[in-house]
Design an enzyme around this catalytic site. Structure first.
Site, PDB file in Angstrom:
ATOM      1  N   CYS A  78       1.101  -1.314  -0.161  1.00  0.00           N
ATOM      2  CA  CYS A  78       0.256  -0.132  -0.005  1.00  0.00           C
ATOM      3  C   CYS A  78       1.012   1.196   0.074  1.00  0.00           C
ATOM      4  O   CYS A  78       2.143   1.348   0.448  1.00  0.00           O
ATOM      5  CB  CYS A  78      -0.727   0.441   1.063  1.00  0.00           C
ATOM      6  N   GLY A  89      -0.068   0.882  -5.219  1.00  0.00           N
ATOM      7  CA  GLY A  89      -1.419   0.086  -5.324  1.00  0.00           C
ATOM      8  C   GLY A  89      -1.875   0.270  -6.476  1.00  0.00           C
ATOM      9  O   GLY A  89      -2.228   1.677  -5.994  1.00  0.00           O
ATOM     10  N   ASN A 109      -0.401   0.479   6.603  1.00  0.00           N
ATOM     11  CA  ASN A 109       0.488  -0.285   4.881  1.00  0.00           C
ATOM     12  C   ASN A 109       1.424  -0.873   5.882  1.00  0.00           C
ATOM     13  O   ASN A 109       2.071  -0.713   6.041  1.00  0.00           O
ATOM     14  CB  ASN A 109       1.553   0.761   4.608  1.00  0.00           C
ATOM     15  N   GLY A 110       0.595  -2.166   5.801  1.00  0.00           N
ATOM     16  CA  GLY A 110       1.950  -3.711   6.567  1.00  0.00           C
ATOM     17  C   GLY A 110       0.083  -4.112   7.238  1.00  0.00           C
ATOM     18  O   GLY A 110      -0.538  -4.018   6.314  1.00  0.00           O
ATOM     19  N   TYR A 123      11.751  -4.658  -5.753  1.00  0.00           N
ATOM     20  CA  TYR A 123      10.659  -4.432  -6.167  1.00  0.00           C
ATOM     21  C   TYR A 123      10.001  -3.070  -6.413  1.00  0.00           C
ATOM     22  O   TYR A 123       9.884  -2.333  -6.882  1.00  0.00           O
ATOM     23  CB  TYR A 123      10.278  -6.084  -6.415  1.00  0.00           C
TER      24      TYR A 123
END
Lengths: 435, 435, 435, 435
Positions: C2, C28, C95-96, C235
């Site tokens: 995210c 996202g 986020n996580g 990435y």
């Protein structure tokens, strides 16, 4: 005001709820929502046919639905609402209000609870969750028994559909057999339109559980003390609905007849304010012998068009048009069910006068609305209720009628009694509120 | 059938056309379209309030608009249509049909012309373009005089708005003063609702030009030979519209009265099939003394919902519900304006019988529809007109009524004469078509 | 994965969040959401520019936002989520993951709490609500300190904006000065693109409070123990982002160089698998002297097109096309950042072979992914991780390459150390998870 | 600029056209349209995946499609356009311009013809209609031979699909075998991506007819005189497309090499302006030995977002970000394919300078654009072409580079010759226009 629906074990639950809500659309046009098995939902602002489209179809055989006319709560909080609890997922839609909602919210929050919405519905879910039972059905019964409320409610759980009315039975709720399953709806007409059988009015203070492989189980959670909202009969319900086995249209006609009996007001023609005044006008016409006439035409294609001029006068003129050929030169008696803020009636009287009538009288087949409704009808705050601030003479002057007559509180009560309707709530007329 | 609108020199032309089309919405719910100065357009399928939204607002003071109930042409061909010609850009919306459209299209195509649509409207533009005049107004007059048609039309050009009716005046058209400019509309009620002054019915065979700094100029392009569509009075127009200065509701009442006079059919109650049968039922009730009653309730929230069961029976049951409390045990006379295919009436009779009536009679306050309309009403092909294929006895059997009565052709004509309506077209009743 | 954003005291908060999320869109693409002062929200599935349109603009100067690539939770549960508590309204986007989310949800529910969603975010709100403090800031600190989590988080309260990273600092978070206020974002590039000043990386184990009339206040709630997700470098992040002051593109180049150093694999050209393999391929090319070439073209217009053939092969072929003129007759070394399920690489190798290459080698500039990510990257379950089920030989056979080489775990770690990146998480490569 | 597509005898024509247009999306992002058998159409503004959704699927096996980057004509006039003629219905989509369109429109209108749009396409339909042949194929050949144009075109008729290129072959067009039928597309890559076989470049001056039960028939309607648009190679086409059997990426690399050979400009790194400068930068890097680097990052998620700040600088900064870690302290040579108005390059140079470079040079691998394109590329009017108004020194000053170099006209021509590309159009570089 709201309309609620529930289905259990029917083919294409989404479509069936769509059809039920379409028949209940008069109970709320602001938003619509559906939850189907697996607790998938479709919700949106607007009419049923714009929100619950076939593109958004959700497969399933069980579900609940809701249409809403804004009362409390912001518009984007659209029911049904769903939550995850230790006792399973649960989805709730309701019609009415929790009377001590603020206190109860505070109590929950003081115990550390959080609220995703401002809806009373969520309080019910919290009570379900904190109920001292592991069993979801017992938990729901406990929650219902703890909440001082004026509501009808449908609840979807993984293992059941429940439909309940508070002990006063203020808001209506019915169920009927459909295919191999059941449908629940706010008004019996929605069940009849779909072809249900064994249509049953849920008793105040009871909850009905629909589960697989069993007939509906009726459980009493509070003592019955009927105080059914008489405004459902006067204004809200469809004329072809019945409460306590009594037809709404017939009650309205009886109220119209009573209005004539009380005032014997004469005129050349009786003109209903469409659509709400039609039944009452018919009763008045039948009792008085004064012919009923089509003096105001309603444009049914005007919904929530936002381009339209925002001043109220232009809106009323686009919705209702005077039929001059009928009105001109006549003594006209306009019949409507009620006056809330008075602004619309004032504009109608103005329009009718412009059509060249000799006299314009206004007959209201219910008493003056002097108090707000605390049970789910959005009749505005007391200060906006024109009859709570003014005597009859001033009211008559405000609306501009040559004469304005209301039905008396006593006359109103008598009509219900003679029709055989059990205990009613008349709080907005006599300030005598049940809870 | 269609509704058309035009405005010249008004503030926010788009919004004014929106409001006019909203009042004309009963003339067509399939599509809506608007073209405003600069020939920018907004078009779409569906109701005015869904298509002509405020987000799509186009600024401008001149324009034309259209609402449509499918007749010929595919649904995505939405009027008004616009073209570029040597004589300037031109946009056209019309209500009605060009009688020899196929021939005329062929003639244009044989001369190398191409058509962007299948609409008759485009033929008018081609004739405007090939007219042997450099002047756009003369070209339009020439085009109108060459086309055998049954239509009303509005035309927007860079330099004028034109509004015209064919020589028979089959379809209605009115204009009125509004602010510093003018509004044109299919029915006078749309002009009254907006507050227009000096409302004028356009004479058959004339075109009215609206230009800057001049009063409207009326130009005759064909000899007047009135054959106004009587079905506009019977079914299509709003009750509060007037044609030839005669009110639609009053004509319908007179037809209802005449129906009673011709048959003297007795019953306990007269029940209108809503909304179209109300005025006729009122006339019947007044003439006969039989009380009018509210025995069928219409759900106005059902529009073009596609989820609903596709079989006709379910659709009718969701749109119209029987009011059992009123009907049960009675001899009921249902009044409607007309029967086209007969399928709806058959289902209504069935529904009324289920409500437990003693007898059900059906009274139609117009004659049997035996021929199609070639002038813009979508009354289907002759083979589908139930009255063109069956005698009265068989019809009565088909709809399932204990008795079915129609108004006679003579009685029908007499009512119009006595009301003072000039020449009418009764082609669908007597196969005597004007063109 | 995210991306999260927060703003405090900026003009047109909605638009600023829109622009931040646009730069974070690579984190996202499944859904986007914004909450602005007064806790009004706009949310929807799809890309930022389709969801956060100008028509849906909400005025305000404070707010938080979120873009999401599905991990846990159903797609319609779109962050930020908002709740009413005794301590005020609160809205959260994160986020996580919360590592022991299931336990914590159960604990909350056993205390009677209910959950509106399945999102971990809601657990944080519950902890905020049950925290034994009346003060909202202390409550948030308490909640953060109690939750074993791997997340970055933004929290909007009536009185503050808070931004926090867990003690491991697994997910990134930055803030910078903008106008008279502040912006918070997952990557520093989003702050630079908007022109922020004083861009600061939030320290693991701290929360930063933004309030009116004060500089940001940094509060430590847990001991720092850096385990930053190395996959962000490999990435996920944009090449022009920096973590620990180290540029992502430079790290990827260094990984590519290391890959060459470990294997010395020769070829005619180095071809990046676009876009993720570009930086690594450049590093490999620079270290080896083998020219980099453009042998695969990516179609950037292909988003979430649902018409497209559903089989994976067709999708890959429409997204990536081989450039035959470049590839034909060559020994080609494809460079990519990682292989997860292996299916895409297999199809790419197939496509490259069809282009007529002499040999095709595959070089991956990270080690084999042998374990799932428990901290917010959706690298699927272990059984789907091709490298966790197969040895190198089988992998090479599966993807169809003439040779397949990976970077070693040691080499990988060395690159980060030599670049000066503090402690990293390599759990998916070495199964050594921090929590 | 535009992309066109046609299919004949394929399963799900709509979906196949969708996929072809998706691969041609770089040729136009403003609008998309499709016409399928029976001449049903789907059209709209925006990207293929937003317009040609699966909900709007039209069944059929034949059709044509179009994507458009606005040139002439208003945006709502979306191709393909369809007309009814004596010779059958016909639908046309084209890429390019009719050179004497105004004259031809006037001629048609003087003959009484009308135009529904302002598109050149409609002229072709008019010529088809007025052609002195009854046979539609002969009529189309006649129309093509009469029109001085620079276009590629696809035509759908009830009885055939036709694909044609003007005698100069200015715009590309290909067809290939697919399943039992054929696909036509502007670039061969679109055919390869779908897996077509026997891919053939249509010869300038010929039309190919696809009919049932026959192989494609190639008919010459004009003498071939190749003047293929060299800008297709330089900028417009995808790198993996081929014209005259020559690969676009390879030509761009050759142009980059030539640029080095002409100027021998040295630097620390060569940085492509993404995505258009990549191939040229690679050529320059290979010829010069200067390493290529990733110094500008493009955000591919930024489409047509309307909220974004409207000033050009902010837009460029959100689309392209400088990678400081790469650029800082370096002598940087930016490579791009062309400069039109110069404003974007000026902003990029500014951004690169802010990243702390030592020197910034700009190399353009085509000559200065000094004239507009009359054949379908929207390179703005001459007055806006910065190179047509300024000498090199002033240009360099305007963009702010330490040095600006262009490829010479001669060098440019030589590259095409040595690559084996037949006659090209260089009108925008040397004002030598073919028609």
């Amino acid at each position: 005001m709201c309309g609620i629906a529930g289905v259990w074990n029917v083919d294409e639950a989404y479509n069936v709820i769509h059809d039920v809500l379409l028949t209940l659309q008069h109970r709320g046009q602001q938003s619509a929502g559906v939850v189907v098995n697996g607790f998938k939902s479709v919700k949106g602002e607007g009419l049923v046919e714009n929100v619950l489209t076939s593109e958004r179809y959700i497969p399933g055989t069980k579900g609940i639905g809701h249409v809403r006319y804004s009362t409390y709560g912001s518009l984007d909080e659209i029911q049904p609402i769903t939550a995850h609890t230790l006792k399973g997922r649960i989805s709730v839609a309701h019609n009415g209000n929790i009377v001590d909602a603020d206190e109860k919210r505070r109590f929950i929050m003081e115990s550390g609870g959080i609220f995703a919405t401002t809806l009373d519905t969520e309080i019910i879910i919290h009570y379900f969750s904190i109920a001292p039972y592991a069993n979801p059905r017992e938990s729901l019964q406990w929650a219902l028994s703890r909440i001082k409320a004026a509501y009808s409610i449908v609840v979807l759980h993984d293992t059941f559909l429940a439909a309940a009315r508070d002990s006063f039975g203020i808001r209506p709720l019915f169920y009927g057999k459909f295919q191999e399953g059941y449908i629940v709806a706010s008004e019996d007409v929605a069940l009849r339109v779909l072809g249900c059988e064994e249509i049953t009015e849920i008793e105040p203070g009871t909850v009905v559980f629909f589960t697989d492989n069993k007939p509906p189980e009726i459980v009493r959670f509070a003592k019955r003390d009927d105080r059914f909202c008489s405004f459902e009969f006067v204004y809200f319900a469809r004329p072809d609905s019945n409460f306590y086995g009594v037809n709404v249209h017939e009650v309205r006609k009886a109220l119209g007849r009573k209005l004539y009996e009380e005032h014997k007001l004469q005129a050349d023609i009786v003109v209903p304010v469409l659509d709400s005044g039609f039944s009452g006008a018919l009763g008045y016409s039948q009792a008085s012998g004064i012919p009923i006439e089509y003096g105001l035409i309603r444009n049914h294609y005007i919904g929530r068009s936002f381009i339209m001029p925002k001043n109220r006068q232009d809106i009323v003129r686009r919705k209702l048009a005077a039929l001059n050929a009928v009105l001109e030169g006549k003594e006209v008696l306009l019949i409507d069910d009620s006056i809330v803020r008075g602004t619309t009636m004032k504009l109608i009287v103005e329009m009718v006068k412009e059509a060249g009538v000799k006299k314009v009288y206004v007959g209201i087949h219910s008493p003056p609305v002097v108090g707000p409704c605390n049970y789910g009808i959005d009749t505005s705050r007391r200060s906006e209720l024109i009859a709570s601030q003014n005597d009859l003479e001033k009211l008559q002057e405000y609306v501009g009628a040559d004469k304005l007559v209301y039905l008396s509180v006593e006359g109103y009560r008598e009509v219900f009694e003679s029709c055989g309707v059990r205990g009613i709530c008349m709080g907005c007329f006599d300030l005598n509120y049940p809870v």
